[in-house]
Design a protein around this motif. Structure first.
Motif, short mmCIF file in Angstrom:
data_model
loop_
_atom_site.label_atom_id
_atom_site.label_comp_id
_atom_site.label_asym_id
_atom_site.label_seq_id
_atom_site.Cartn_x
_atom_site.Cartn_y
_atom_site.Cartn_z
N TYR A 175 0.83 -1.20 0.00
CA TYR A 175 0.00 0.00 0.00
C TYR A 175 0.86 1.26 0.00
O TYR A 175 0.51 2.27 -0.60
CB TYR A 175 -0.93 0.01 1.21
CG TYR A 175 -2.00 -1.05 1.17
CD1 TYR A 175 -2.74 -1.28 0.01
CD2 TYR A 175 -2.27 -1.84 2.28
CE1 TYR A 175 -3.72 -2.26 -0.04
CE2 TYR A 175 -3.25 -2.83 2.24
CZ TYR A 175 -3.97 -3.04 1.09
OH TYR A 175 -4.94 -4.01 1.03
N GLY A 176 1.99 1.19 0.68
CA GLY A 176 2.89 2.34 0.73
C GLY A 176 3.39 2.75 -0.64
O GLY A 176 3.53 3.95 -0.94
N GLU A 177 3.65 1.76 -1.50
CA GLU A 177 4.10 2.06 -2.86
C GLU A 177 3.00 2.76 -3.66
O GLU A 177 3.28 3.58 -4.53
CB GLU A 177 4.52 0.76 -3.55
CG GLU A 177 5.78 0.12 -2.93
CD GLU A 177 6.12 -1.21 -3.56
OE1 GLU A 177 5.35 -1.64 -4.46
OE2 GLU A 177 7.12 -1.83 -3.16
N VAL A 178 1.75 2.43 -3.35
CA VAL A 178 0.63 3.08 -4.03
C VAL A 178 0.46 4.51 -3.51
O VAL A 178 0.16 5.44 -4.27
CB VAL A 178 -0.67 2.27 -3.80
CG1 VAL A 178 -1.87 3.00 -4.41
CG2 VAL A 178 -0.53 0.87 -4.39
N ILE A 179 0.67 4.69 -2.22
CA ILE A 179 0.43 5.98 -1.57
C ILE A 179 1.53 7.00 -1.89
O ILE A 179 1.25 8.19 -2.05
CB ILE A 179 0.32 5.78 -0.04
CG1 ILE A 179 -0.90 4.93 0.31
CG2 ILE A 179 0.27 7.12 0.69
CD1 ILE A 179 -0.91 4.42 1.72
N GLN A 180 2.77 6.54 -1.99
CA GLN A 180 3.91 7.46 -2.10
C GLN A 180 3.79 8.49 -3.23
O GLN A 180 4.06 9.68 -3.02
CB GLN A 180 5.20 6.67 -2.25
CG GLN A 180 6.44 7.58 -2.19
CD GLN A 180 7.72 6.77 -2.02
OE1 GLN A 180 7.70 5.55 -2.00
NE2 GLN A 180 8.84 7.48 -1.91
N PRO A 181 3.36 8.11 -4.45
CA PRO A 181 3.23 9.12 -5.51
C PRO A 181 2.26 10.25 -5.15
O PRO A 181 2.48 11.40 -5.53
CB PRO A 181 2.73 8.31 -6.71
CG PRO A 181 3.16 6.91 -6.44
CD PRO A 181 3.08 6.75 -4.95
N PHE A 182 1.21 9.92 -4.42
CA PHE A 182 0.26 10.96 -4.00
C PHE A 182 0.90 11.90 -2.99
O PHE A 182 0.67 13.11 -3.03
CB PHE A 182 -1.00 10.32 -3.42
CG PHE A 182 -1.81 9.55 -4.43
CD1 PHE A 182 -2.73 10.21 -5.24
CD2 PHE A 182 -1.63 8.18 -4.59
CE1 PHE A 182 -3.48 9.51 -6.18
CE2 PHE A 182 -2.36 7.48 -5.53
CZ PHE A 182 -3.29 8.14 -6.32
N LYS A 201 -8.48 0.58 2.73
CA LYS A 201 -7.76 -0.69 2.83
C LYS A 201 -6.71 -0.63 3.92
O LYS A 201 -6.56 -1.58 4.71
CB LYS A 201 -7.12 -1.03 1.48
CG LYS A 201 -8.12 -1.46 0.41
CD LYS A 201 -7.43 -1.79 -0.90
CE LYS A 201 -8.44 -2.23 -1.95
NZ LYS A 201 -7.81 -2.50 -3.26
N VAL A 202 -5.98 0.47 3.99
CA VAL A 202 -4.95 0.62 5.03
C VAL A 202 -5.61 0.68 6.41
O VAL A 202 -5.15 0.05 7.37
CB VAL A 202 -4.11 1.90 4.78
CG1 VAL A 202 -3.13 2.13 5.92
CG2 VAL A 202 -3.38 1.80 3.45
N LEU A 203 -6.71 1.43 6.50
CA LEU A 203 -7.39 1.58 7.79
C LEU A 203 -7.98 0.25 8.26
O LEU A 203 -7.80 -0.14 9.43
CB LEU A 203 -8.49 2.63 7.66
CG LEU A 203 -9.33 2.90 8.91
CD1 LEU A 203 -8.45 3.34 10.08
CD2 LEU A 203 -10.39 3.95 8.62
N CYS A 204 -8.66 -0.46 7.38
CA CYS A 204 -9.27 -1.74 7.76
C CYS A 204 -8.20 -2.78 8.13
O CYS A 204 -8.41 -3.60 9.03
CB CYS A 204 -10.15 -2.28 6.63
SG CYS A 204 -11.69 -1.36 6.42
N GLN A 205 -7.08 -2.72 7.44
CA GLN A 205 -5.98 -3.63 7.78
C GLN A 205 -5.55 -3.42 9.23
O GLN A 205 -5.28 -4.38 9.96
CB GLN A 205 -4.81 -3.40 6.83
CG GLN A 205 -3.65 -4.36 7.03
CD GLN A 205 -2.50 -4.05 6.08
OE1 GLN A 205 -1.94 -2.96 6.09
NE2 GLN A 205 -2.14 -5.02 5.25
N ARG A 206 -5.51 -2.16 9.67
CA ARG A 206 -5.12 -1.87 11.06
C ARG A 206 -6.22 -2.26 12.04
O ARG A 206 -5.96 -2.87 13.09
CB ARG A 206 -4.80 -0.37 11.21
CG ARG A 206 -4.34 -0.01 12.63
CD ARG A 206 -3.00 -0.65 12.92
NE ARG A 206 -2.57 -0.48 14.30
CZ ARG A 206 -2.81 -1.35 15.28
NH1 ARG A 206 -3.53 -2.45 15.03
NH2 ARG A 206 -2.35 -1.17 16.49
#
Length: 350
Positions: free
Chosen positions: A184-191, A205-210
């Motif tokens: 997910y971090g790789e997806v988020i980094q460009p933003f 997805k990141v929130l539910c994972q936590r």
């Protein structure tokens, strides 16, 4: 490795302000131990300290004297351990500790340190091996909503501390995903690099994972930073992570501007200051302080206006939400929040 093994913190906090700052960062201990002894004993112990100038190793004339004569001969008395200096430090400690301890209710244990160190160790070990149950009457799933500067982070830390909840800051989760170089971090980094908003479905997805992790399921959680609008609230509601307590923290714009625009950071030490509530101790430090561009008045007004435009829809969506005045002492705000968690939700008259 730290999340799996845990941690032990020593030497900080020394003041109530440091303790609050640590809580605000989400650093919440599960056990707090206070080692105590009479001032006479502590002064006597301190006077016996000796230091090896070659190795920096600390010895003691009574409890830990080196057997080697060459080490004995080169030991020196450390600076700052005279009886007067030690007494002054103890006076300062006593002034501060009485303001720190109330921040750690239910998880605090005092141990008499004027006994053999093995006994002290096993008492401490026995205590840290105990598990604390949440003091809340149910598994809390708390959502804090409010504009920038409304105190969400501090209140989340205080609730997490008191009720053993997991402090979930959505923005921090995204930063950690990038730092960990996760999928997910790789997806988020460009933003992040383009300073664009991360798409809602990625955030979810990141929130539910936590929230699916065992500590959140077992202890409950306090969430802030998400949802920010009606669409996000509906997305969250479609999962199994619906909050069972929702609070809106209201603060007028002039107070928000005062709280946020006067925040500063020391670029050398990383220490955070507030020009009104926590001013820097010296002119030298003040001269080098920097302001986060997001804390500029124009930016604060824009962010507050955006929240205000979405707030009405969120309040209508969360029909059982509790709205409170957050423009007051943080511990008064905390008492209202705590009351809203412990007591049954009020029945709203249509």
């Amino acid at each position: 490795m730290v999340p799996q093994l845990g941690w032990i913190l020593d030497g900080i906090p020394e003041t109530r302000e440091q303790a609050l700052a640590i809580q605000t960062l989400g650093i919440i201990p599960r056990h707090v131990i206070v080692l105590s002894a009479s001032d006479t004993v502590l002064i006597e112990r301190n006077l016996g300290k000796r230091i090896d100038p070659q190795t920096g190793e600390i010895y003691h004339t009574t409890f830990d004297w080196p057997p080697e004569s060459d080490i004995q001969n080169r030991l020196m008395v450390p600076a700052g351990i005279s009886e007067l200096e030690t007494a002054q430090k103890l006076l300062e400690y006593h002034r501060n500790i009485v303001r720190i301890l109330p921040l750690y209710p239910k998880i605090l244990k005092g141990i008499n340190a004027d006994q053999p160190c093995v006994d002290v160790f096993y008492q401490a070990l026995t205590y840290v091996q105990t598990n604390h149950r949440s003091n809340a009457p149910f598994t809390p799933k708390v959502l804090l909503c409010g504009p920038v500067g409304s105190g969400k982070s501090l209140q989340a830390a205080l609730l997490a501390q008191k009720y053993s909840l997991v402090n979930v800051c959505c923005g921090q989760l995204l930063k950690e995903a990038v730092a960990d170089q996760s999928t997910y971090g790789e997806v988020i980094q460009p933003f992040f690099e383009k300073e664009l908003a991360v798409p809602d479905h990625v955030v979810m997805k990141v929130l539910c994972q936590r929230l699916n992790q065992l500590d959140c399921i077992r202890n409950g959680w306090v969430l802030h930073g998400f949802p920010r609008d009606l669409d996000q609230a509906r997305m969250l509601n479609r999962t199994e992570h619906r909050p069972n307590r929702v609070f809106f923290l209201n603060v007028p714009l002039d107070s928000i501007i005062e709280r946020v625009t006067l925040r500063r950071t020391d670029p050398i030490t990383g220490e955070r200051y507030h020009l009104m509530y926590k001013p820097p101790p010296t002119m030298e430090i003040q001269a080098r302080l920097l302001q986060n561009p997001k804390d500029a008045e124009e930016q604060v007004k824009l962010r507050t206006d955006l929240f205000s435009r979405n707030c009405a829809e969120l309040e209508r969506f969360y029909t059982q939400a509790i709205t409170l005045n957050a423009d007051q002492d943080p511990y008064s705000v905390f008492e209202y929040l705590e009351s809203g968690i412990i007591n049954p939700l009020p029945t709203k008259v249509p």
